[in-house]
Design an enzyme around this catalytic site. Structure first.
Site, short mmCIF file in Angstrom:
data_model
loop_
_atom_site.label_atom_id
_atom_site.label_comp_id
_atom_site.label_asym_id
_atom_site.label_seq_id
_atom_site.Cartn_x
_atom_site.Cartn_y
_atom_site.Cartn_z
N ARG A 75 33.48 54.58 33.43
CA ARG A 75 33.24 53.48 32.50
C ARG A 75 32.54 52.28 33.12
O ARG A 75 32.76 51.96 34.29
CB ARG A 75 34.58 53.04 31.89
CG ARG A 75 35.18 54.11 30.99
CD ARG A 75 36.62 53.82 30.64
NE ARG A 75 37.16 54.85 29.74
CZ ARG A 75 37.71 55.99 30.16
NH1 ARG A 75 37.77 56.28 31.45
NH2 ARG A 75 38.16 56.87 29.28
N HIS A 88 30.38 57.61 30.94
CA HIS A 88 29.61 58.76 31.43
C HIS A 88 28.11 58.67 31.12
O HIS A 88 27.48 59.66 30.74
CB HIS A 88 30.18 60.06 30.88
CG HIS A 88 31.57 60.36 31.35
ND1 HIS A 88 32.03 60.00 32.59
CD2 HIS A 88 32.61 60.98 30.72
CE1 HIS A 88 33.29 60.39 32.72
NE2 HIS A 88 33.67 60.97 31.60
N HIS A 124 32.52 67.15 35.43
CA HIS A 124 33.67 66.92 34.55
C HIS A 124 34.33 68.25 34.17
O HIS A 124 34.63 68.49 33.00
CB HIS A 124 33.20 66.18 33.29
CG HIS A 124 34.27 65.42 32.59
ND1 HIS A 124 35.24 66.02 31.83
CD2 HIS A 124 34.52 64.09 32.52
CE1 HIS A 124 36.04 65.10 31.31
NE2 HIS A 124 35.63 63.92 31.72
N ASP A 184 44.91 58.96 33.38
CA ASP A 184 43.46 58.83 33.25
C ASP A 184 43.06 57.65 34.13
O ASP A 184 42.58 56.62 33.66
CB ASP A 184 43.05 58.58 31.79
CG ASP A 184 41.54 58.69 31.59
OD1 ASP A 184 40.84 59.11 32.54
OD2 ASP A 184 41.05 58.36 30.49
N GLU A 227 37.88 64.40 39.25
CA GLU A 227 36.49 64.01 39.45
C GLU A 227 36.31 63.13 40.69
O GLU A 227 36.67 61.95 40.67
CB GLU A 227 35.98 63.21 38.25
CG GLU A 227 36.00 63.95 36.93
CD GLU A 227 35.71 62.99 35.79
OE1 GLU A 227 34.68 63.17 35.12
OE2 GLU A 227 36.51 62.06 35.57
#
Length: 379
Positions: free
Chosen positions: A104, A129, A203, A277, A343
């Site tokens: 982000r 992304h 991803h 997350d 990631e």
């Protein structure tokens, strides 16, 4: 030279000729066509141990990874779509290359050399992304396909100057390779014609029990060798703090099942993300060498992997926003927690945060992100 020695030498040479080193294969095929008629290439890398990886040129994405379990039974452990039409109709970054800036950017903005740039916002008020038309939604060009001890495919995308608001024409190469040790390597390289920012990663969604397996991925046992993580606001933008994992649900320094704490609402951070997350701090900067980012194991099937990279951050996402509207390759609906993402990358919102590693890429330099999945089968 005695006859016995000569005979032994000839037998040894013959044995070497009769049993050549195993070679992995790379085979190109078609994954269908885009609505404008362009063909989407697929390349399947396969080794002699029953492992294969299929990569598609749309989004330079991992479409499938087949891996045997401890009994030798194969399963597809990568979440993906069955057809190109599904990728276009329901884009969810499945196995995709994401960029120019992965993760982000607050309000979709960043400042470089005194100038502020605006990128499209596509995640509430923020950019995610790369924007609305990131690297995951373009058709890459297959440049090289190789079989051998290590099979590989290299794809390229040229993002023009001003694409999604980013300065500089960026040329990106994505190379996937598979060897006989069940080692899947992803390497991204990028150059630019003007100063810009770069943060490119993959991803891939994983369910080591097999796509669509009952129970999803919440039984997977995870180890992350990080003492700190990056707390965020409600919009998943880092606050700038590096917080100790000690005594929190973010402590994966010892092997821990994801499901043991993923629904723990006592931590506000878990409420913000509806689970994990977040970005774990593995290092302080990009390094020349690779280091351990995470270990993941499915105790039931015995499948697992170690993930190594040269990046300082690891974004761990526990599949919190699967809502039962995505259909997998096996025609089963994906639900919350059915797969996870790991990631390796720079920290989220890096260009707007003091003290984070630099995301700036200038002409004459090469951006590089290498990630190595060392898969195991429990045998």
């Amino acid at each position: 030279m005695t006859g016995r020695f000569l005979l032994g030498l000839l037998v040894g040479v013959g044995a070497m000729i009769a049993t050549p080193a195993a070679a992995a294969t790379a085979k190109r095929s078609s994954f269908g066509r885009l609505p404008d008629g362009r063909e989407v290439a697929a390349v399947t890398l396969a080794n002699g141990r029953g492992m294969s990886a299929t990569l598609i040129a749309y989004g330079a994405a991992i479409q499938s990874v087949i891996l045997p379990d401890r009994t030798g039974r194969p399963a597809d452990i990568a979440i993906g779509h069955a057809t190109i039409a599904d990728y276009i109709a329901k884009p969810q970054y499945f196995g995709a290359t994401v960029g120019r800036f992965a993760n982000r950017l607050a309000l979709g903005r960043f400042t470089l050399d005194g100038r502020t740039y605006q990128t499209p916002v596509n995640n509430g008020p923020n950019a995610l992304h790369g924007g609305t038309q990131g690297f995951d939604k373009v058709l890459w060009t297959v440049r090289d396909v190789k079989s051998g001890p290590t099979a590989s495919v290299t794809m390229r995308h040229v993002s023009p100057d001003g694409d999604q608001g980013y300065p500089g024409a960026m040329t990106v190469d994505a190379t996937y390779s598979l060897d006989e040790r069940n080692q899947l390597t992803i390497e991204y390289r990028a150059t630019t014609t003007k100063p810009t920012i770069a943060n490119i990663t993959n991803h891939a969604y994983w369910n080591l029990a097999g796509e669509g397996a009952e129970g999803g991925a919440m039984g997977h046992v995870v180890t992350i060798p990080a003492d700190t993580f990056l707390p965020t606001d409600a919009g998943a933008i880092p606050t700038g703090e590096r917080k100790s994992v000690a005594g929190t649900v973010f402590d994966f320094r010892q092997p821990t099942a994801i499901g043991a704490r993923v629904r723990d609402a006592s931590d506000e951070q878990m409420v913000f993300g509806r689970g994990y997350d977040h970005n774990w701090v593995i290092g302080q900067e990009v390094t020349p060498d690779l280091h351990l980012m995470a270990r993941v194991e499915d105790p039931v099937s015995g499948r697992g992997y170690e993930l190594h990279s040269n990046q300082p951050g690891l974004q761990f996402y526990s599949g919190n926003f699967f809502d039962g509207t995505s259909i997998g390759k096996n025609r089963r609906l994906h639900r919350m927690g059915d797969a996870i993402v790991m990631e390796p990358q720079l920290f989220p919102d890096t260009p707007n945060q003091q003290g984070f590693p630099s995301a700036t890429l200038v002409p004459g330099r090469t951006y590089r992100n290498v990630m190595v999945y060392r898969f195991t089968t429990g045998r």
